[in-house]
Design a protein around this motif. Structure first.
Motif, PDB file in Angstrom:
ATOM      1  N   CYS A   1      36.376  32.828  55.460  1.00 21.80           N
ATOM      2  CA  CYS A   1      36.047  32.610  54.185  1.00 21.80           C
ATOM      3  C   CYS A   1      36.517  33.960  53.253  1.00 21.80           C
ATOM      4  O   CYS A   1      36.311  34.078  52.020  1.00 21.80           O
ATOM      5  N   TYR A   2      36.829  35.114  53.830  1.00 25.58           N
ATOM      6  CA  TYR A   2      37.438  36.217  53.115  1.00 25.58           C
ATOM      7  C   TYR A   2      39.065  36.364  53.220  1.00 25.58           C
ATOM      8  O   TYR A   2      39.379  37.342  52.697  1.00 25.58           O
TER       9      TYR A   2
ATOM     10  N   ILE B   1      40.883  36.578  49.799  1.00 27.60           N
ATOM     11  CA  ILE B   1      40.358  37.767  49.044  1.00 27.60           C
ATOM     12  C   ILE B   1      40.920  39.146  49.582  1.00 27.60           C
ATOM     13  O   ILE B   1      41.491  39.829  48.626  1.00 27.60           O
ATOM     14  N   HIS B   2      40.788  39.236  50.813  1.00 33.03           N
ATOM     15  CA  HIS B   2      41.548  40.431  51.574  1.00 33.03           C
ATOM     16  C   HIS B   2      43.169  40.565  51.203  1.00 33.03           C
ATOM     17  O   HIS B   2      43.510  41.533  50.749  1.00 33.03           O
TER      18      HIS B   2
ATOM     19  N   LYS C   1      31.323  39.081  42.735  1.00 31.46           N
ATOM     20  CA  LYS C   1      32.331  38.887  43.834  1.00 31.46           C
ATOM     21  C   LYS C   1      33.136  37.758  43.173  1.00 31.46           C
ATOM     22  O   LYS C   1      32.905  36.906  42.496  1.00 31.46           O
TER      23      LYS C   1
ATOM     24  N   ASN D   1      36.913  32.765  47.618  1.00 34.39           N
ATOM     25  CA  ASN D   1      38.085  32.781  48.114  1.00 34.39           C
ATOM     26  C   ASN D   1      38.906  31.658  47.823  1.00 34.39           C
ATOM     27  O   ASN D   1      40.311  31.913  47.759  1.00 34.39           O
TER      28      ASN D   1
END
Ligand SMILES: *Cc1c(COP(=O)(O)O)cnc(C)c1O
Length: 377
Positions: free
Chosen positions: A32-33, A36-37, A231, A234
């Protein structure tokens, strides 16, 4: 009726669709990240900053950054009167006072000398907003900041890809903030990014963005301070990953359109456009035409001419100090003056040469009819 020319429109290719689809299908649980990362790493690398934190907006990035450096009740933050409202709102939400100073006539960005003289013992920061892709005089601002112990923050929402040599806008202040709103050079629909090369500040903002939970905290659901939650999802980050892979293409196309306007406008006379001083790159988020005072053409005339031609041109930012929430600052003469005789020109990735010619044609007509009028006088 001629087809409508929008002032801004994102460029979404199969790559964005592919990544977003993958995120929707597989980007859950342990993944789920992932996007994003990946976006944060790719963005930090492009900007040349050590850390990047994806956010739900540039406003959120500014809010957390200013909160992290301790902007609070009784403080003052200096920024240009010619500005988007986001940074000023954040300052007010933090209980501090925005101090609106004039801009320079050539860059339309904060006048460093005016910023310097506005410094008081309460000044907590100076915000350098790089307007429409134009760069602030960062050397002067950083020098002033250093001499007075005041950090410089970069609102680089409009200057993704602008640079001094190989140093990108947003990488030179204590922190930089960017927007991925649908009208911006790179988009995730809504979204933004906080960047810094200061490890302590990065740690603080990571904590703030997770409701005050310190990274690596093993105690579950344990907040250490009151935080925020700004935030990015994703799925949005997946769009962003495609856009950052294409960033040279996206900025390159903005610059191509800018160059066409610049060449055309040079032939007309009486109009100036975003500056690009030697040794810098203007990523030209918003090509903007400023008409010389002697042309006598007003913003209202420009607006109605563009409207008639079915072209969505936008007004130059009103001085924030003219809005009801802020005290008037009539001394900001440049900010007041430019806004009365300037207009943002459409520029989006898939704009055609014919579209550009239509926009230039309207500008030319305005100027022709103005000079015909003055010849009659
Ligand atoms: C677009 C913009 C913002 C705000 O971005 P959001 O992502 O909409 O919060 C902030 N500052 C400037 C200068 C902008 O142009």
């Amino acid at each position: 009726m001629l087809s409508r020319i929008h002032y801004s429109k994102p460029s979404i290719t199969d790559l964005e669709v592919e990544y977003a689809t993958d995120a929707a299908r597989n980007g859950w649980g342990p993944h789920c990240y992932d996007y994003i990362h990946r976006l944060e790493a790719g963005f930090a690398k492009y900007i040349g900053a050590t850390f990047a934190i994806a956010t739900s907006s540039c406003t959120g990035a500014l809010h957390m950054g200013m909160s992290a450096i301790g902007v609070g009740p009784g403080d003052e933050v200096i920024l240009a009167d010619t500005n988007w409202i986001a940074a000023a709102s954040v300052i007010v939400h933090l209980g501090a006072t925005p101090v609106l100073v004039d801009v320079l006539p050539d860059s339309w960005c904060i006048d460093p000398e005016k910023a310097r003289t506005a410094i008081t013992p309460r000044t907590k920061a100076i915000i350098a907003t790089h307007l429409y892709g134009n760069l602030c005089d960062m050397d002067a601002l950083l020098e002033i900041g250093q001499r007075h112990g005041v950090p410089i923050i970069e609102d680089a929402a409009e200057a993704l890809g602008s640079a001094w040599g190989d140093r990108k806008a947003g990488s030179r202040g204590l922190f930089g903030a960017y927007s991925f709103h649908g009208t911006k050079t790179m988009t995730t629909g809504e979204g933004g990014m906080f960047v810094t090369s200061d490890p302590k500040l990065n740690h603080k903002v990571l904590t703030l963005n997770n409701h005050g939970r310190v990274p690596g905290e093993t105690h579950q659901f344990w907040s250490q301070v009151i935080g925020f939650k700004y935030k990015m999802s994703n799925i949005q980050a997946a769009l962003g990953c495609a856009q950052i892979e294409r960033i040279e293409e996206l900025v390159g196309r903005k610059r191509e359109i800018f160059a066409k306007y610049r060449d055309a406008v040079a032939l007309i006379g009486g109009v100036s456009i975003n500056p690009e001083p030697a040794g810098t790159i203007n990523s030209a988020w918003m090509p903007t035409a400023v008409l010389a005072p002697e042309t006598g053409v007003s913003r209202e005339q420009l607006l109605s001419a563009f409207k008639k031609a079915n072209i969505d041109a936008r007004v130059f930012f009103h001085p924030l100090s003219t809005m009801p929430m802020f005290p008037d600052v009539p001394g900001n003469v440049v900010a007041h003056d430019i806004a009365k005789r300037a207009i943002n020109l459409p520029s989006y990735h898939d704009m055609s040469d014919d579209d550009i010619a239509r926009v230039v044609g309207v500008l030319r007509e305005c100027l022709d009819s103005a000079s015909a009028g003055s010849a009659r006088d």
